[in-house]
Design a protein around this motif. Structure first.
Motif, short mmCIF file in Angstrom:
data_model
loop_
_atom_site.label_atom_id
_atom_site.label_comp_id
_atom_site.label_asym_id
_atom_site.label_seq_id
_atom_site.Cartn_x
_atom_site.Cartn_y
_atom_site.Cartn_z
N ASP A 1 0.83 -1.21 0.00
CA ASP A 1 0.00 0.00 0.00
C ASP A 1 0.86 1.26 0.00
OD1 ASP A 1 -2.32 -1.45 -0.02
OD2 ASP A 1 -2.59 -1.42 2.16
N ALA A 2 1.97 1.21 0.71
CA ALA A 2 2.85 2.36 0.76
C ALA A 2 3.46 2.66 -0.61
CB ALA A 2 3.96 2.12 1.78
N ILE A 3 3.76 1.60 -1.35
CA ILE A 3 4.31 1.77 -2.70
C ILE A 3 3.26 2.33 -3.64
CG2 ILE A 3 5.25 0.56 -4.70
CD1 ILE A 3 6.55 -1.41 -2.78
N LEU A 4 2.06 1.77 -3.58
CA LEU A 4 1.00 2.18 -4.50
C LEU A 4 0.53 3.60 -4.26
CD1 LEU A 4 -1.21 -1.05 -4.67
CD2 LEU A 4 0.50 -0.27 -6.30
N THR A 5 0.59 4.05 -3.01
CA THR A 5 0.13 5.40 -2.69
C THR A 5 1.24 6.43 -2.82
OG1 THR A 5 0.55 4.96 -0.34
CG2 THR A 5 -1.69 4.59 -1.15
N SER A 6 2.44 5.99 -3.14
CA SER A 6 3.55 6.92 -3.31
C SER A 6 3.48 7.60 -4.67
CB SER A 6 4.88 6.17 -3.18
OG SER A 6 5.97 7.01 -3.56
N PRO A 7 3.82 8.89 -4.76
CA PRO A 7 3.84 9.57 -6.06
C PRO A 7 4.81 8.94 -7.05
CG PRO A 7 3.90 11.16 -4.26
CD PRO A 7 4.09 9.81 -3.65
N PHE A 8 5.82 8.26 -6.52
CA PHE A 8 6.81 7.65 -7.40
C PHE A 8 6.24 6.45 -8.15
CE2 PHE A 8 9.43 9.78 -4.20
CZ PHE A 8 10.23 10.54 -5.02
N PHE A 9 5.14 5.89 -7.65
CA PHE A 9 4.54 4.73 -8.32
C PHE A 9 4.03 5.12 -9.71
CE2 PHE A 9 0.47 2.60 -9.34
CZ PHE A 9 0.98 1.35 -9.67
N GLY A 10 3.26 6.19 -9.79
CA GLY A 10 2.74 6.64 -11.09
C GLY A 10 3.83 7.04 -12.04
N LEU A 11 4.84 7.74 -11.53
CA LEU A 11 5.96 8.15 -12.37
C LEU A 11 6.74 6.95 -12.90
CD1 LEU A 11 7.36 11.20 -10.36
CD2 LEU A 11 6.23 11.27 -12.59
N ALA A 12 7.03 6.01 -12.00
CA ALA A 12 7.80 4.83 -12.40
C ALA A 12 7.03 3.97 -13.39
CB ALA A 12 8.16 4.00 -11.16
N LEU A 13 5.74 3.80 -13.15
CA LEU A 13 4.92 2.99 -14.06
C LEU A 13 4.84 3.64 -15.44
CD1 LEU A 13 3.11 0.60 -14.63
CD2 LEU A 13 1.19 1.86 -13.61
N SER A 14 4.68 4.95 -15.48
CA SER A 14 4.62 5.67 -16.76
C SER A 14 5.93 5.54 -17.51
CB SER A 14 4.29 7.14 -16.52
OG SER A 14 3.05 7.30 -15.88
N ALA A 15 7.04 5.72 -16.80
CA ALA A 15 8.36 5.64 -17.44
C ALA A 15 8.63 4.23 -17.96
CB ALA A 15 9.45 6.04 -16.44
N ALA A 16 8.27 3.22 -17.17
CA ALA A 16 8.50 1.83 -17.58
C ALA A 16 7.63 1.47 -18.79
CB ALA A 16 8.20 0.88 -16.43
N ALA A 17 6.38 1.93 -18.80
CA ALA A 17 5.48 1.65 -19.92
C ALA A 17 5.97 2.34 -21.19
CB ALA A 17 4.06 2.09 -19.58
N TRP A 18 6.46 3.57 -21.05
CA TRP A 18 7.00 4.30 -22.21
C TRP A 18 8.22 3.60 -22.76
CZ3 TRP A 18 5.65 7.91 -25.58
CH2 TRP A 18 6.65 8.50 -26.34
N TRP A 19 9.11 3.16 -21.88
CA TRP A 19 10.31 2.44 -22.31
C TRP A 19 9.93 1.17 -23.06
CZ3 TRP A 19 11.88 -2.52 -20.91
CH2 TRP A 19 13.15 -2.89 -21.36
#
Length: 226
Positions: free
Chosen positions: A3-21
């Motif tokens: 839950d701490a990972i999913l609610t972190s702002p870095f989760f959305g950023l990391a997921l977006s960057a990984a999907a773009w890559w």
């Protein structure tokens, strides 16, 4: 922990960057226009959120930071016109005429089809800026009371259609003038089409690049009166 990972702002950023890559990698390996990184990234993000039942609010905490950059990106588009100022001076009147015609055709066709199929006003407002780049389209849709997500999806679809079928349409209509071809591609399919125009020729790419900005300006002005 999860839950701490999913609610972190870095989760959305990391997921977006990984999907773009992943999207960029897939396009490089396949070389297919349909494997556009933007489309692939969007599909991957939606699939992961749906499969693992992750609330959109959690993703938006980080992805919202990317959304905030749409405003600055819109202003940066002015640099594109500046870099192409020599070409713009050379073909000033054809550029204005072509971009104005493209803008009127795009907005007019959307209005006519939406009236024909009796779509709600919110959908009409979302689809109106389909032929301009996402940074401008989202702002226009929001100001008209439209849905940003629908506007972004319409922009991506218009761009893909233009990128895939632009050479075929040019052949069908016997379009041999590189200036006209570039303006037509940029006016209807923005950045995705411009990438294809650059593959076709240097002039086509330059004119399509200019059309992105000029059509964005025309569409923004026209939206004020709709």
């Amino acid at each position: 922990m999860l839950d701490a990972i999913l609610t972190s702002p870095f989760f959305g950023l990391a997921l977006s960057a990984a999907a773009w890559w992943a999207g960029v990698t897939l396009q490089r390996k396949t070389g297919l226009v349909l494997c556009n990184p933007l489309v692939i990234a969007g599909v991957l993000v939606i699939a992961l959120l749906a499969v693992f039942n992750i609330p959109l609010e959690h993703y938006n905490q980080g992805a919202g930071l990317i959304h905030m950059m749409l405003g600055p990106v819109t202003a940066v588009l002015a640099l594109n016109i500046y870099h192409q100022r020599r070409v713009l001076r050379q073909y000033f009147l054809p550029v204005l005429a072509g971009c104005l015609a493209g803008t009127l055709a795009s907005v007019g066709s959307v209005l006519a089809l939406c009236r024909l199929f009796q779509l709600e006003e919110v959908l009409t407002a979302s689809l109106l800026p389909k032929s301009v780049t996402t940074a401008i389209a989202v702002g226009i849709a929001e100001s008209q009371g439209g849905i940003q997500g629908v506007a972004a999806a319409a922009v991506i679809l218009a761009g893909l259609v233009g990128a895939v079928f632009a050479p075929l349409f040019a052949k069908w209509f016997r379009m041999t003038d590189p200036v006209a071809e570039g303006l037509a591609i940029g006016a209807c399919s923005h950045a995705l089409g411009t990438a294809k125009a650059m593959e076709i020729g240097e002039i086509q790419g330059a004119m399509s690049s200019i059309a992105i900005c000029v059509c964005g300006i025309f569409t923004s002005l026209l939206a004020l009166f709709l």
